[in-house]
Design a protein around this motif. Structure first.
Motif, PDB file in Angstrom:
ATOM      1  N   VAL A 262       0.827  -1.213   0.000  1.00 52.73           N
ATOM      2  CA  VAL A 262       0.000   0.000   0.000  1.00 52.73           C
ATOM      3  C   VAL A 262       0.861   1.263   0.000  1.00 52.73           C
ATOM      4  O   VAL A 262       0.498   2.281  -0.595  1.00 52.73           O
ATOM      5  CB  VAL A 262      -0.985  -0.002   1.193  1.00 52.73           C
ATOM      6  N   ASP A 263       2.006   1.194   0.661  1.00 52.25           N
ATOM      7  CA  ASP A 263       2.894   2.352   0.679  1.00 52.25           C
ATOM      8  C   ASP A 263       3.472   2.622  -0.705  1.00 52.25           C
ATOM      9  O   ASP A 263       3.645   3.777  -1.105  1.00 52.25           O
ATOM     10  CB  ASP A 263       4.020   2.113   1.687  1.00 52.25           C
ATOM     11  N   ASN A 266       0.867   4.316  -2.790  1.00 50.88           N
ATOM     12  CA  ASN A 266       0.627   5.661  -2.275  1.00 50.88           C
ATOM     13  C   ASN A 266       1.715   6.627  -2.721  1.00 50.88           C
ATOM     14  O   ASN A 266       1.426   7.768  -3.112  1.00 50.88           O
ATOM     15  CB  ASN A 266       0.557   5.611  -0.741  1.00 50.88           C
ATOM     16  N   TYR A 295      -9.560   0.117  -5.652  1.00 56.73           N
ATOM     17  CA  TYR A 295      -8.389  -0.082  -4.806  1.00 56.73           C
ATOM     18  C   TYR A 295      -8.787  -0.691  -3.462  1.00 56.73           C
ATOM     19  O   TYR A 295      -8.105  -1.604  -2.959  1.00 56.73           O
ATOM     20  CB  TYR A 295      -7.693   1.262  -4.600  1.00 56.73           C
ATOM     21  N   VAL A 299      -7.083  -4.289  -2.124  1.00 63.64           N
ATOM     22  CA  VAL A 299      -6.223  -4.476  -0.951  1.00 63.64           C
ATOM     23  C   VAL A 299      -6.846  -5.456   0.042  1.00 63.64           C
ATOM     24  O   VAL A 299      -6.130  -6.228   0.697  1.00 63.64           O
ATOM     25  CB  VAL A 299      -5.888  -3.135  -0.257  1.00 63.64           C
ATOM     26  N   ALA A 337      -4.207  -3.497   5.222  1.00 60.87           N
ATOM     27  CA  ALA A 337      -5.095  -3.165   4.110  1.00 60.87           C
ATOM     28  C   ALA A 337      -5.883  -1.899   4.410  1.00 60.87           C
ATOM     29  O   ALA A 337      -6.020  -1.011   3.550  1.00 60.87           O
ATOM     30  CB  ALA A 337      -6.048  -4.327   3.833  1.00 60.87           C
ATOM     31  N   GLY A 340      -3.848   1.196   4.000  1.00 59.18           N
ATOM     32  CA  GLY A 340      -3.800   1.644   2.617  1.00 59.18           C
ATOM     33  C   GLY A 340      -5.045   2.408   2.217  1.00 59.18           C
ATOM     34  O   GLY A 340      -4.972   3.403   1.481  1.00 59.18           O
ATOM     35  N   TYR A 343      -4.749   5.867   3.627  1.00 61.12           N
ATOM     36  CA  TYR A 343      -3.886   6.709   2.800  1.00 61.12           C
ATOM     37  C   TYR A 343      -4.667   7.328   1.651  1.00 61.12           C
ATOM     38  O   TYR A 343      -4.526   8.514   1.337  1.00 61.12           O
ATOM     39  CB  TYR A 343      -2.743   5.877   2.199  1.00 61.12           C
TER      40      TYR A 343
END
Length: 415
Positions: A262-263, A266, A295, A299, A337, A340, A343
């Motif tokens: 997820v990072d 992002n 998205y 995730v 998850a 994310g 974010y």
């Protein structure tokens, strides 16, 4: 942009994979050399370092990201110089203010005074590195970003192995390895910004005032974020033992694979999103909402798959003393998850420069999550820490989504 969203995300993910695989390679060595209790103390050091970073950084990484779009390069150079000097001053102040506390209460602190001093220095150095990384990310240079990040990790691990294994310095060796690596790359970061013309060493009062006004509202959010990300471990350390914390920390380390994914997206998504929001078109906003929902589903699906695939590898990775860590993995993967998803919706608050809303969401979650962890640990034992971590991330996502809709209205529920 030099790469599209997909290419940038792939580069960030690849660098994150390499960046995390190195600590994974170190994990079987540390868990066997240090044991659960000493590994638990190293985890406490990590918690303290994260807390110090939240205060010292003053949200300057986010400030770099935002001001890049509003300042010309010479102006940005002065702004960056003011930011770097501010980080150095705050780090010096933190070290100075801690010394009387160390003299009076050193024997009552949960970590040795030397370790805490190292954590403060690490935090200051990491804040400088994060400023460089933010500048690199917003300029859409994922290769430079990844090379810097991976190189710092290799140096960190290399020095740690030398000190822990060859010189038998135990946990202190791991602490010193991190501090030295962060300090070296902080100097590289500052030199790189200066050499490329993105840094002019000048303390500008106007930019200093802007940084303080921008950063102070973020400090509660940053501290809340540390509480959210670390309260499961802090409460477990309080109610359990250093050994229980060490076992849980292994599960958290393995669950980082979700955080990496997820990072990565992002990091690539920020400049891509901001460029499209700047178009100020209803059709673009509608497509961004559709992408966000897709998205969210992706995730959660990935977290479910990893929850099945990863637990059997715990013993192979860390050793039989850490077999209980596999029970925590599914909860922590789904927590990643929801991180994310947080974010994704939180970026609109950053774009609108209404950081108080981030503080509202994270502040409420920072109150809820430790209570949830405390209660769930009392009921379910150490497993309650992982359950509380998931509950906290769900709450953070929902609250941030609510405030995001107020800070920057998007057609979230419009067909």
């Amino acid at each position: 942009m030099q790469q599209g969203l997909g290419a940038s995300a792939a580069i960030y993910f690849a660098s994150n994979i390499i960046n995390a695989m190195v600590p994974f390679a170190l994990l079987p060595i540390l868990t066997r050399v240090l044991g659960p209790q000493e590994y638990g103390y190293v985890t406490l050091f990590t918690i303290f370092c994260a807390s110090a970073t939240a205060i010292i950084s003053l949200g300057i990484g986010g400030a770099f990201t935002r001001q890049y779009y509003y300042l010309e390069k010479p102006q940005f150079g002065v702004f960056a110089g003011t930011s770097i000097l501010l980080i150095l001053l705050v780090t010096l102040a933190a070290i100075t203010l801690f010394q009387p506390i160390a003299l009076l209460y050193g024997d009552r602190l949960p970590l040795p005074v030397l370790w805490i001093n190292q954590a403060i220095l690490s935090a200051g150095a990491l804040a400088l590195c994060n400023a460089w990384l933010a500048c690199t990310q917003v300029r859409s240079r994922p290769l430079h970003y990844g090379l810097f990040q991976v190189s710092m990790t290799f140096l960190n691990v290399g020095i740690s192995l030398l000190l822990v294994v060859l010189l038998d310095m135990q946990g202190l060796g791991r602490v010193l390895g991190q501090t030295v690596a962060f300090a070296v790359f902080a100097m590289i970061a500052v030199y790189s910004l200066w050499r490329s013309g993105w840094l002019i060493f000048r303390l500008d009062r106007g930019y200093l005032r802007w940084l303080v006004l921008f950063g102070l509202p973020i400090i509660p959010h940053s501290i809340s974020s540390v509480i959210i990300s670390m309260s499961d471990r802090m409460i477990l350390a309080h109610l359990g033992s250093a050994a229980a914390l060490g076992i849980y920390a292994v599960a958290a380390q393995v669950a980082l694979i979700m955080a990496m994914a997820v990072d990565s997206l992002n990091k690539a998504y920020v400049p891509w999103l901001y460029a499209r929001l700047a178009m100020d078109q209803a059709s673009v906003r509608s497509s961004l909402v559709g992408f966000s929902y897709l998205y969210f589903a992706l995730v959660l699906l990935v977290a479910g798959i990893l929850s099945i695939l990863l637990p059997p590898f715990i013993v192979l990775l860390a050793g039989p003393e850490y077999v209980a860590a596999r029970n925590y993995l599914p909860w922590l993967l789904f927590a990643g998850a929801f991180t994310g998803m947080y974010y994704m919706v939180g970026l609109y608050i950053n774009y609108a420069a209404k950081n108080k809303f981030l503080s509202y969401a994270s502040g409420a979650t920072a109150i809820l999550m430790p209570v949830a962890c405390y209660v769930l640990i009392q009921i379910n034992g150490p497993l309650g820490a992982a359950q509380g971590a998931l509950l906290g991330q769900v709450a953070l996502f929902v609250l941030t989504w609510f405030f995001s809709a107020r800070a920057y209205p998007m057609p979230w529920f419009v067909k």
